[in-house]
Design an enzyme around this catalytic site. Structure first.
Site, PDB file in Angstrom:
ATOM      1  N   ASP A 189      47.673  -5.551  83.609  1.00 15.36           N
ATOM      2  CA  ASP A 189      47.358  -4.226  83.086  1.00 15.36           C
ATOM      3  C   ASP A 189      48.968  -3.579  83.066  1.00 15.36           C
ATOM      4  O   ASP A 189      49.710  -3.779  84.407  1.00 15.36           O
ATOM      5  CB  ASP A 189      46.637  -3.375  84.112  1.00 15.36           C
ATOM      6  CG  ASP A 189      46.302  -2.259  83.540  1.00 15.36           C
ATOM      7  OD1 ASP A 189      46.641  -1.765  82.738  1.00 15.36           O
ATOM      8  OD2 ASP A 189      45.222  -1.355  84.257  1.00 15.36           O
ATOM      9  N   GLU A 230      46.378  -3.923  78.238  1.00 14.26           N
ATOM     10  CA  GLU A 230      45.525  -4.542  79.301  1.00 14.26           C
ATOM     11  C   GLU A 230      44.634  -5.639  78.486  1.00 14.26           C
ATOM     12  O   GLU A 230      44.411  -5.595  77.469  1.00 14.26           O
ATOM     13  CB  GLU A 230      44.472  -3.323  79.549  1.00 14.26           C
ATOM     14  CG  GLU A 230      44.235  -3.269  80.919  1.00 14.26           C
ATOM     15  CD  GLU A 230      42.822  -2.240  81.068  1.00 14.26           C
ATOM     16  OE1 GLU A 230      41.922  -2.533  81.049  1.00 14.26           O
ATOM     17  OE2 GLU A 230      43.141  -0.810  80.655  1.00 14.26           O
TER      18      GLU A 230
END
Length: 395
Positions: free
Chosen positions: A13, A108
């Site tokens: 992330d 992500e």
DNA sequence: TCTGGGGTCCTAGGACCC
DNA sequence: TCTGGGGTCCTAGGACCC
């Protein structure tokens, strides 16, 4: 924490992605509270720096509120084209480690690194190597979570932020989950959270104590079954590269509400043109046309209609959208948002049937328009109705 | 604090078909 | 005459995700 390839899932992330991309070229933003987002009266925060988060600013918060909370906030208008470029660079790094990469969004991804056991001694080493490569090749910070499945990896990456790695061993899953707020779980949003709170459920540990049938009655069969498993750390979802999009849409919230019917139609046409452009770019055509209307009181209605054959032609999308709009009572009401969408998509290579009332010439016009736009952008060519007047000309 | 934009998935009712 | 059960498609709305 020492993990093994029993915990092969990584959730990667990017940290405050949009803000950090802006900081690459605007060094004066370093160390300051920054929010990327629009400056209009109805804008929201798209991405907030950690300095801004400390003041309580977070994504999806109205920009006006963010300003009040943090008077020194620096607001930067978004440049999605650039974020897209950096996203592609990040994914190139990920794919240089393994093809088992599943994009969740621009910033992500999940990775299954089972296949790297001969090259690394454990998945935390893989995560650190990936972060290091993103740092050196793209110059951006990222965090990573490592765990036995997607659920745990995702929750771990949150604990790792900013700019760190966190890992949870399979044997520690229960202890890790127990005290986390139930809101963290995938599928628990505002409404479900409220329902669960009424049951006295605050943490994931509380949730694990709720019997299956009570859960199903409270949140529905599908979500109930899902939450029952997630509360126990059970998650069978595999890491699989995402397929093509299943729908496309264009919508806009206007700085001030629209009451004029003619303006509504013009906006519908503009959206249809943009949508047609994006469909062509994606090589897709859709059979179901949808419109969305949000009124000043935030009441929202959608109308859709399924055609006999898929289309990517702006004129056809507009014709359907306009008929759908006519079904929505708008007289005397103020509209704050108007959207047009297309679903039931097929790939462009698939045979396209021409409708009886449309000459093949329209397909050729549409193709030609598309080629011009591929080279010069959406605004380069279009219906006369959308042409800018002389007062708007810059030169 | 008046609440973006682009998506995905689920539910539920009705039409329609066998 | 007042009546089954299942499957699929379509539409509307809502929750959720980043």
């Amino acid at each position: 924490v020492t993990v093994s390839f029993e915990e092969p899932i990584i959730h990667l992330d990017m940290d405050a992605f949009f803000v950090e991309v802006e900081r690459l070229t605007r060094r004066e933003l370093l160390g300051r509270p920054v929010a990327v987002g629009g400056t209009g009266p109805r804008s929201v925060v798209a991405s907030a720096s950690y300095e801004a988060r400390r003041a309580g600013v977070h994504s999806a918060m109205p920009m006006a509120q963010a300003r009040r909370l943090c008077p020194t906030l620096v607001i930067v208008p978004p440049d999605h084209g650039r974020y897209g470029e950096y996203s592609r660079r990040v994914f190139r790094v990920l794919e240089s480690f393994t093809p088992m990469v599943e994009a969740v969004s621009v910033d992500e991804a999940f990775l299954d690194v089972s296949g790297l056991r001969l090259h690394f001694s454990n998945p935390v080493e893989v995560a650190e190597a990936i972060r290091g490569e993103i740092r050196s090749a793209v110059d951006l910070p990222a965090s990573a979570g490592v765990g036995p499945n997607k659920l745990i990896a995702k929750l771990a990456s949150r604990e790792a932020k900013p700019d760190g790695v966190a890992a949870v061993r399979a044997g520690d899953v229960e202890a890790f989950l127990r005290s986390l707020p139930v809101r963290r779980l995938w599928g628990v949003g505002e409404a479900t959270h409220a329902s669960l709170e009424r049951l006295g459920v605050r943490t994931i540990g509380d949730l694990a104590d709720v019997p299956r049938n009570v859960l199903a009655r409270t949140v529905g069969a599908s979500l109930g079954a899902q939450l029952f498993d997630l509360a126990r750390g059970i998650d069978d979802r595999t890491v699989a590269p995402a397929g093509g999009a299943k729908s496309h849409s264009v919508e806009q919230t206007y700085p001030t509400d629209i009451s004029d019917p003619a303006t509504l139609e013009t906006e519908l046409l503009r959206h249809s043109e943009e949508l047609s452009f994006r469909l062509r770019r994606a090589g897709q055509a859709g059979r179901t046309v949808m419109i969305k209307v949000r009124f000043s009181d935030f009441a929202t209605v959608a109308r859709s209609r399924t055609l006999d054959s898929p289309t990517d032609v702006a004129r056809d999308i507009f014709a359907s959208a306009r008929r759908l709009l006519a079904q929505v009572p708008t007289a005397g009401r103020r509209v704050r948002l108007l959207g047009v969408g297309v679903s039931s998509l097929t790939d462009h290579g698939a045979p396209r049937q021409l409708s009886v009332d449309r000459s093949p010439a329209w397909d050729e016009v549409s193709d030609a328009v598309g080629r011009i736009r591929d080279r010069f952008g959406v605004e380069a060519v279009g219906p006369a109705r959308l042409a800018r007047g002389p007062e708007d000309k810059v030169d």
